[in-house]
Design a protein around this motif. Structure first.
Motif, short mmCIF file in Angstrom:
data_model
loop_
_atom_site.label_atom_id
_atom_site.label_comp_id
_atom_site.label_asym_id
_atom_site.label_seq_id
_atom_site.Cartn_x
_atom_site.Cartn_y
_atom_site.Cartn_z
N SER A 190 0.85 -1.20 0.00
CA SER A 190 0.00 0.00 0.00
C SER A 190 0.88 1.24 0.00
O SER A 190 1.73 1.41 0.89
CB SER A 190 -0.91 0.03 1.23
OG SER A 190 -1.83 -1.04 1.20
N VAL A 192 0.84 5.11 0.58
CA VAL A 192 -0.03 6.08 1.27
C VAL A 192 0.59 7.47 1.18
O VAL A 192 1.80 7.64 1.38
CB VAL A 192 -0.22 5.69 2.75
CG1 VAL A 192 -1.29 6.56 3.40
CG2 VAL A 192 -0.58 4.23 2.88
N ASP A 278 -6.14 4.77 -5.97
CA ASP A 278 -7.03 5.76 -5.37
C ASP A 278 -8.18 5.12 -4.60
O ASP A 278 -9.36 5.36 -4.86
CB ASP A 278 -7.58 6.70 -6.46
CG ASP A 278 -8.11 8.01 -5.89
OD1 ASP A 278 -7.76 8.34 -4.74
OD2 ASP A 278 -8.87 8.70 -6.59
N VAL A 279 -7.83 4.31 -3.61
CA VAL A 279 -8.83 3.65 -2.76
C VAL A 279 -9.18 4.57 -1.60
O VAL A 279 -8.29 5.08 -0.92
CB VAL A 279 -8.28 2.30 -2.24
CG1 VAL A 279 -9.33 1.60 -1.39
CG2 VAL A 279 -7.84 1.42 -3.40
N TRP A 280 -10.48 4.74 -1.36
CA TRP A 280 -10.94 5.67 -0.33
C TRP A 280 -11.54 4.99 0.90
O TRP A 280 -11.43 5.49 2.00
CB TRP A 280 -11.98 6.63 -0.92
CG TRP A 280 -11.38 7.70 -1.78
CD1 TRP A 280 -10.95 7.57 -3.08
CD2 TRP A 280 -11.10 9.05 -1.41
NE1 TRP A 280 -10.45 8.75 -3.54
CE2 TRP A 280 -10.52 9.69 -2.54
CE3 TRP A 280 -11.29 9.80 -0.25
CZ2 TRP A 280 -10.13 11.02 -2.54
CZ3 TRP A 280 -10.91 11.13 -0.24
CH2 TRP A 280 -10.32 11.73 -1.37
N THR A 284 -13.30 -1.55 0.91
CA THR A 284 -13.28 -1.76 -0.54
C THR A 284 -12.95 -3.20 -0.90
O THR A 284 -13.58 -3.80 -1.76
CB THR A 284 -12.25 -0.80 -1.19
OG1 THR A 284 -12.66 0.54 -0.96
CG2 THR A 284 -12.19 -1.05 -2.70
N THR A 308 -3.58 5.00 -1.69
CA THR A 308 -4.65 5.61 -0.90
C THR A 308 -4.12 6.81 -0.14
O THR A 308 -2.90 6.96 0.06
CB THR A 308 -5.25 4.58 0.09
OG1 THR A 308 -6.31 5.19 0.84
CG2 THR A 308 -4.18 4.06 1.05
N ARG A 309 -5.04 7.66 0.28
CA ARG A 309 -4.68 8.80 1.12
C ARG A 309 -4.81 8.48 2.60
O ARG A 309 -4.44 9.30 3.45
CB ARG A 309 -5.58 10.00 0.79
CG ARG A 309 -5.51 10.45 -0.66
CD ARG A 309 -6.37 11.67 -0.90
NE ARG A 309 -6.44 12.00 -2.33
CZ ARG A 309 -7.00 13.08 -2.84
NH1 ARG A 309 -7.57 13.97 -2.02
NH2 ARG A 309 -7.03 13.30 -4.13
N LYS A 310 -5.37 7.30 2.94
CA LYS A 310 -5.72 7.00 4.32
C LYS A 310 -4.96 5.77 4.84
O LYS A 310 -4.94 4.72 4.19
CB LYS A 310 -7.23 6.74 4.43
CG LYS A 310 -8.08 7.89 3.93
CD LYS A 310 -9.57 7.53 4.02
CE LYS A 310 -10.45 8.68 3.55
NZ LYS A 310 -11.89 8.33 3.64
N VAL A 313 -7.12 2.62 5.46
CA VAL A 313 -7.40 1.87 4.23
C VAL A 313 -6.20 1.03 3.85
O VAL A 313 -6.32 -0.13 3.42
CB VAL A 313 -7.76 2.84 3.08
CG1 VAL A 313 -7.90 2.09 1.76
CG2 VAL A 313 -9.04 3.60 3.40
#
Length: 866
Positions: A190, A192, A278-280, A284, A308-310, A313
């Motif tokens: 991931s 981030v 781009d998973v929010w 998901t 992802t930004r989080k 996630v």
């Protein structure tokens, strides 16, 4: 901004009036008065912008009224011109009769134009009175033509999709090492980081690296975004790993469980990499695998990569996960990225005060807080403002606000600095596309031209000007170049970063330029007490009844619409619908006489009205991937303004007695993709050859059918402007024509059998850059010295050649060579050019790793893939 959103149509009204003076005759004076009053208002728009943004509701209403009056004026004059074109008399005796017959219609039209002009002028009188009450002087401003875009070094700069990742080389290598390590268990990585930190760009570089491509047998990339359906992601992945267009259509009809099961069965036998960009949402992964585990662990080293930004996630995947937090760029790397955009080498060479620019630039780069997107956009802006004063002003005026406000400030500054109103409208238009959508520049250019955003310029084609606009936006880092045309060198696909897209949507809505409606935003809400009226709407992932803000809507874009019905929208100029199912669409466009562009891409069960030939402004018809319920109407061929045609099933060429009347002087692109023509009889094939042979202005011709008639090769002598040619497939091609158009830059020629060596003919083409050949069965193949002087990419497949001979000096610029399914050739030509950088051998079993030429190429640094 208001001035950009409205001024283009004001200018178009002026052009229409000057072009139609002869026809309008009796009402010309009235229309000229109308034009003058509209132009007076244009100057006001510049001053109104700031007041509207300060929340002045009265000014916002006035701007909306100006927009409405402008569009109505354009509709009136175009409708009058349309009647003239419909009633254009023929020559001879019957022509004389028709001239008298159409006279009453002509007079009635003039009378109606007069009434409608008077109606619009009454509206303008009310606008002037409102302005007077607001104490705005409309007489002191005049319309001044914007600066036309100049070529400021556009030829010198490369805009590849961040092929070199400034500051991320170590992270790139680290992640690739994890992906290809010897751990067999299925695992995830991931990436981030905050918005604009470079997550997608880094992931894309990893995904396209040769090391990753060689390690994994199957790769797939999907963009998740904030709005997604699990079944849509699964279908997208299935289409990528299958890669068969026929099976792709079957996948569209499958249920979620069946798609997931098919993916699972396929991937069990492969080492795979799947990227979820781009998973929010944290759940998901569960949503994608809720009916069946689609991504099995075959203990063969398969991997999942997500961005992802989080952080929550990043950790919420049901497998061992390595979380890679993307670091911000340090000061030195920030300067390196910033300077590559603001002070590229070709600009440094003409600067006298480089040291002073560097001193200011380092301070500005530090202000961007290590955020690559901010550094790139600010650098792009300052590269267009190379004065020490301008750079100092930006530094002194830097806002002491949050990071998000910093980015907005940079974007607003870059937008205002765009050199003309046309380019500003073109940039805002990008908001119409879905999040993370890959935009084909050729499609975008057709849209811009249909919207009249591209100005006429002496000695410049509209398409040439539009491509300069794309390059300008890329140079300013307002769009990202994803891919570049191999044959032409220009930018072929682009994307717009999520942060820039969000800014464009907000700006476009505030100006009433464009509304974007999807299942998350619903019918957009506007803060103003007066509800905004939009004349362009983009609908995304919706179903049911679509109700635009106004029935006078001019542009309708739709993506992923399901069982949607539309009201009658008679003023439509652009219809762009993809991956959708529309009800009774034929009825909607039946009387859209203003229509410029009709795109129905990958839509279900559509039909064209028999009256389509009456749409006399139509420039583009794109039906790629759309299944028509009935044959293309014969009236289709009566449209004189067509520039681009893309057709699929149910195509039947006009019979010879009709085709002699076809006069498509503007037609530049013709693409036909179907399994058979008409009933498959020889008569229909002959008609097609006759029809295509008349299209002598073509620049692009693509024909994909089950069996191309041999006579097709004889028509190219009548196509002196042809640049791109795609022909697939001939059954038997005994010989090539003695001469192809010398303008060809790209040629794809596929056949089951080519009997004669094609090289002696093709090597004489002076402009050929890309060549793709399939099916040659001759024993030898020869390339002579000085042949193929500009060829850069060569792909040869399904050849039965035993010997390939090359003389010194042939293909002097060749950089990429791909050989597929060569069953007899035992060695590579000895004289392959030193310019070769990439060689791919796929199913070429007789060429061993010990081949001398292959070893020499690798020693010279050529990448060899098998």
């Amino acid at each position: 901004m208001a001035e950009s959103a409205v001024s283009t149509v004001l200018w178009n009204v002026g052009n229409l009036v000057s072009q139609q003076t002869k026809f309008l005759c009796g009402v010309t004076v009235e229309v000229e008065f109308l034009k003058d009053e509209l132009m007076r208002l244009h100057g006001y728009l510049r001053d109104a912008d700031s007041e509207q943004r300060q929340g002045n509701a009265r000014v916002a209403i006035l701007v909306s009224q100006i927009r409405t009056a402008s569009y109505e004026a354009e509709n009136i004059i175009e409708a009058a011109n349309y009647i003239q074109m419909r009633n254009r008399p023929k020559r001879g005796f019957m022509g004389a009769i028709s001239r008298y017959a159409c006279l009453p219609t002509y007079l009635v039209t003039l009378r109606n134009v007069g009434f409608e002009v008077e109606h619009v002028r009454r509206k303008l009188t009310e606008i002037f009175q409102s302005a007077e009450r607001l104490k705005i002087d409309l007489d002191t401003t005049a319309l001044v033509e914007d600066q036309f875009l100049q070529d400021h070094g556009l030829r010198h700069q490369n805009f590849e999709y961040d092929a070199v990742m400034v500051g991320f080389h170590d992270e790139y290598k680290e992640i690739v090492d994890i992906l290809v390590d010897k751990e067999n268990m299925l695992s995830a990585i991931s990436i981030v980081g905050m918005g604009g930190a470079g997550k997608t760009t880094l992931a894309r570089k990893i995904y396209t690296s040769s090391r990753v491509k060689q390690h994994f047998e199957t790769l797939a990339w999907v963009t998740v975004s904030q709005t997604f359906k699990g079944i849509d992601l699964l279908k997208d992945i299935m289409k990528q790993i299958v890669g068969d267009k026929k099976e792709s259509r079957e996948i569209d009809q499958m249920q979620e469980f069946d798609v997931g099961k098919k993916i699972s069965d396929f991937l069990l036998k492969k080492r795979y990499l799947v990227v979820f960009d781009d998973v929010w949402e944290a759940d998901t992964w569960e949503q994608i695998n809720q009916t069946v585990t689609a991504f099995p662990d075959a203990t063969n080293g398969s991997r999942v990569l997500l961005t992802t930004r989080k952080f929550d996630v990043a950790n919420h995947v049901e497998m061992p996960t390595h979380v890679h937090a993307l670091k911000k760029l340090d000061e030195e790397k920030s300067w390196e990225l910033f300077s590559s955009k603001a002070l590229p080498s070709y600009r440094r060479a003409v600067l006298r005060d480089v040291d002073e620019f560097e001193e200011l630039g380092r301070k500005l780069a530090k202000k961007c807080n290590g955020l690559p997107l901010a550094l790139a956009v600010l650098g792009g802006y300052l590269s267009k403002n190379l004065s020490l004063q301008a750079w100092s002003d930006v530094l002194l005026g830097w806002p002491s606000t949050r990071k998000t406000e910093m980015m907005r400030n940079i974007l607003a500054r870059s937008y205002k600095d765009l050199p003309n109103r046309y380019l500003r409208s073109c940039f805002l238009y990008l908001a119409a596309f879905p999040e993370d959508y890959i935009i084909y520049v050729s499609d975008l250019i057709e849209l811009w031209i249909a919207e009249s955003f591209i100005p006429y310029a002496p000695r410049h084609k509209l398409e040439e000007t539009a491509r300069k606009y794309v390059t300008e936006l890329a140079q300013r880092c307002l769009v990202q170049a994803v891919d570049r045309s191999k044959a032409h060198g220009w930018i072929e696909t682009i994307r717009i970063h999520d942060i820039l897209r969000d800014w464009c949507i907000e700006e476009a809505r505030q100006d009433g330029f464009l509304d974007v409606i999807d299942k998350t935003t619903g019918q957009t809400g506007v803060s103003s007490s007066q509800k905004m009226i939009y004349y362009r709407s983009s609908f995304q992932t919706l179903s049911g009844k679509i109700l635009p803000e106004t029935l006078n809507i001019r542009t309708l874009l739709g993506f992923g619409l399901s069982s949607v019905s539309l009201p009658n929208l008679r003023f439509l100029r652009v219809v762009h619908i993809e991956d959708s199912s529309l009800e009774k669409f034929c009825r909607v466009i039946n009387w859209c006489i203003h229509l410029r562009r009709l795109r129905l891409r990958s839509c279900k069960d559509m039909a064209l009205p028999s009256s389509i030939g009456q749409l006399l402004y139509l420039q583009t018809i794109d039906l790629r991937g759309t299944y028509l319920l009935s044959r293309v109407p014969n009236s289709f061929w009566d449209i004189p303004t067509l520039r681009h045609l893309f057709l699929s099933n149910w195509f039947s060429p006009p019979p010879p007695r009709r085709s002699v009347r076809v006069q498509h002087k503007e037609l530049q692109t013709f693409e036909l993709n179907l399994s058979s023509v008409g009933s498959g009889t020889k008569y229909c094939y002959d008609d097609m050859v006759i029809f295509l042979g008349q299209l002598n202005q073509l620049r692009t011709l693509s024909v994909r059918i089950g069996s191309i008639p041999l006579e097709m090769v004889k028509i190219f002598a009548n196509m002196p402007h042809l640049v791109d040619l795609f022909l697939a497939k001939f059954r038997l091609l005994d010989r090539l024509p003695s001469e192809f158009p010398r303008t060809l830059r790209s040629l794809v020629l596929q056949a089951y059998v080519i009997e004669q060596d094609p090289m002696p003919v093709l090597e004489k083409l002076p402009c050929l850059v890309v060549l793709d050949l399939s099916g040659y069965e001759g024993r030898t193949m020869s390339c002579s010295a000085q042949g193929f002087p500009r060829l850069q990419e060569l792909k040869l497949s399904r050849f039965s050649t035993e010997e390939w001979m090359m003389e010194d000096g042939t293909m002097a610029k060749l950089s990429r060579l791909e050989l597929f399914w060569f069953q007899k050739i035992g060695k590579l030509p000895e004289n392959l050019p030193s310019s070769l950088k990439y060689l791919e051998l796929n199913s070429v079993p007789l060429i061993s790793e010990d081949d001398i030429t292959r070893m020499k190429l690798m020693w010279r640094g050529c990448e060899v893939c098998t």
